[in-house]
Design an enzyme around this catalytic site. Structure first.
Site, short mmCIF file in Angstrom:
data_model
loop_
_atom_site.label_atom_id
_atom_site.label_comp_id
_atom_site.label_asym_id
_atom_site.label_seq_id
_atom_site.Cartn_x
_atom_site.Cartn_y
_atom_site.Cartn_z
N LYS A 10 0.81 -1.23 0.00
CA LYS A 10 0.00 0.00 0.00
C LYS A 10 0.84 1.27 0.00
O LYS A 10 2.03 1.25 0.27
CB LYS A 10 -0.99 -0.03 1.17
CG LYS A 10 -2.21 -0.88 0.82
CD LYS A 10 -3.33 -0.76 1.77
CE LYS A 10 -4.52 -1.58 1.21
NZ LYS A 10 -5.50 -1.89 2.22
N ARG A 15 -3.87 -9.87 4.45
CA ARG A 15 -4.29 -9.96 3.05
C ARG A 15 -3.13 -9.47 2.20
O ARG A 15 -2.77 -8.31 2.27
CB ARG A 15 -5.54 -9.08 2.87
CG ARG A 15 -6.10 -9.05 1.47
CD ARG A 15 -7.28 -8.07 1.42
NE ARG A 15 -7.84 -8.00 0.09
CZ ARG A 15 -7.32 -7.30 -0.91
NH1 ARG A 15 -6.24 -6.59 -0.73
NH2 ARG A 15 -7.90 -7.31 -2.10
N1 PMM Z 1 -7.53 -3.51 0.63
C1 PMM Z 1 -7.84 -3.52 -0.67
C2 PMM Z 1 -8.91 -4.29 -1.16
N2 PMM Z 1 -9.64 -5.05 -0.32
N3 PMM Z 1 -10.08 -5.83 1.84
C3 PMM Z 1 -9.81 -5.82 3.15
N4 PMM Z 1 -10.55 -6.57 3.99
N5 PMM Z 1 -8.78 -5.08 3.66
C4 PMM Z 1 -8.00 -4.30 2.90
O1 PMM Z 1 -7.11 -3.63 3.43
C5 PMM Z 1 -8.27 -4.27 1.49
C6 PMM Z 1 -9.34 -5.05 1.00
C7 PMM Z 1 -7.05 -2.67 -1.62
O2 PMM Z 1 -5.96 -3.33 -2.12
P1 PMM Z 1 -5.87 -4.02 -3.60
O3 PMM Z 1 -6.28 -2.96 -4.59
O4 PMM Z 1 -4.48 -4.42 -3.72
O5 PMM Z 1 -6.78 -5.20 -3.62
#
Ligand code: PMM
Length: 279
Positions: free
Chosen positions: A203, A238
């Site tokens: 991030k 995650r």
């Molecule tokens: N971050 C992203 C997408 N989904 N879900 C949860 N539960 N927690 C998060 O921090 C989260 C998420 C954004 O990241 P991406 O674009 O790499 O999927």
């Protein structure tokens, strides 16, 4: 929790797995790297993102869920109750709703009726506006209090307390400074009494720390965050890359075993103790 983004525009891997076959192959690769869960998403939540139509989200997600749910526990990253409902039918066992139910009024009922696990993330608004919503006096207290309200809503809709997983939502209506403050106070979130999930992978706050390095160069820093999470009793992280994260968490687990052994007065070189193979 390994991430399978079936999107053309996610910030760290947008477009790479944007067809069913490639997304399923990527999921299998993450399982081989040691993922216990896979999170499949058809909508990018990055700042400034525009939302796909529901039909398009379903078209992206469902075949990938069907291709992976027999191999591993599958979570679906969606803010739409109908996508959640059809994903559960297709085999998903967890719904990961980054809006904590604020985006779709039917979400909590659909999840409660199905009896699956629910990731309830802290959220204040869609990607197009969320950077404007990052105002806090005390980010830890406010995020925890807002999450408590969402947990109450989950329970009121009939979810079992054990099925709720909370997530402080790093980067969602939060500056890099807010993300660091949350990571410094993870015990406030584990104290909510539910499993905790943290999504730090690649991030922005890590990009700032690393002088603007590309997302794909942030995995070692992500692993350091995974260590902190494991030490703080976080249930899952995650992540886009899995093998390095697994190694990092294995070190934490091994160290806590060594601590238990040494505090019980046992010597790790005694017979039956963990391996002493000279490395
Ligand atoms: N971050 C992203 C997408 N989904 N879900 C949860 N539960 N927690 C998060 O921090 C989260 C998420 C954004 O990241 P991406 O674009 O790499 O999927």
């Amino acid at each position: 929790m390994g991430v399978v983004n079936v999107t053309p525009d996610s910030f760290s891997d947008g477009g790479r797995w944007f067809d069913t076959e490639r997304a399923v192959a990527h999921g299998i690769e993450l399982i081989e790297q040691g993922a216990d869960l896979l999170d499949i998403g058809g909508e990018s939540t990055r700042p400034g993102a525009t939302r796909p139509a529901q039909d398009e989200e379903l078209r992206r997600v469902l075949p990938v869920v069907r291709g992976l749910a027999s191999r591993v526990r599958v979570s679906v990253d969606t803010m739409r109750a109908e996508v959640a409902r059809q994903s559960i039918e297709a085999g998903a066992q967890i719904i990961n709703d980054v809006s904590g139910g604020l985006s779709d009024p039917d979400m909590h009922h659909v999840v409660a009726q199905a009896g699956v696990d629910y990731v309830c993330q802290h959220w204040r608004g869609y990607g197009a506006v969320m950077n404007k919503l990052s105002t806090y006096h005390d980010v830890v207290a406010e995020v925890a209090a807002e999450l408590e309200l969402r947990i109450e809503a989950c329970l009121a809709a009939g979810m079992a307390a054990e099925s709720i997983i909370v997530d402080p939502g790093l980067g969602f209506a939060k500056t890099a400074e807010h993300d660091w403050t949350i990571l410094a106070n993870l015990e406030r979130f584990t104290a909510l009494g539910h499993r905790v999930l943290v999504g730090a992978s690649r991030k922005r706050f890590l990009g700032h720390l690393l002088d603007g390095r590309e997302p794909s160069g942030r995995d070692a820093a992500t692993a350091a965050v995974s260590v902190i999470c494991a030490q703080q009793g976080v249930w899952a992280v995650r992540t886009h890359e899995v093998s390095g994260q697994r190694d990092a968490v294995a070190v934490v687990e091994r160290l806590s075993q060594a601590r238990r052994w040494s505090s019980s007065g046992l010597d790790s070189t005694e017979p039956g103790s963990p391996s002493t193979d000279g490395d």
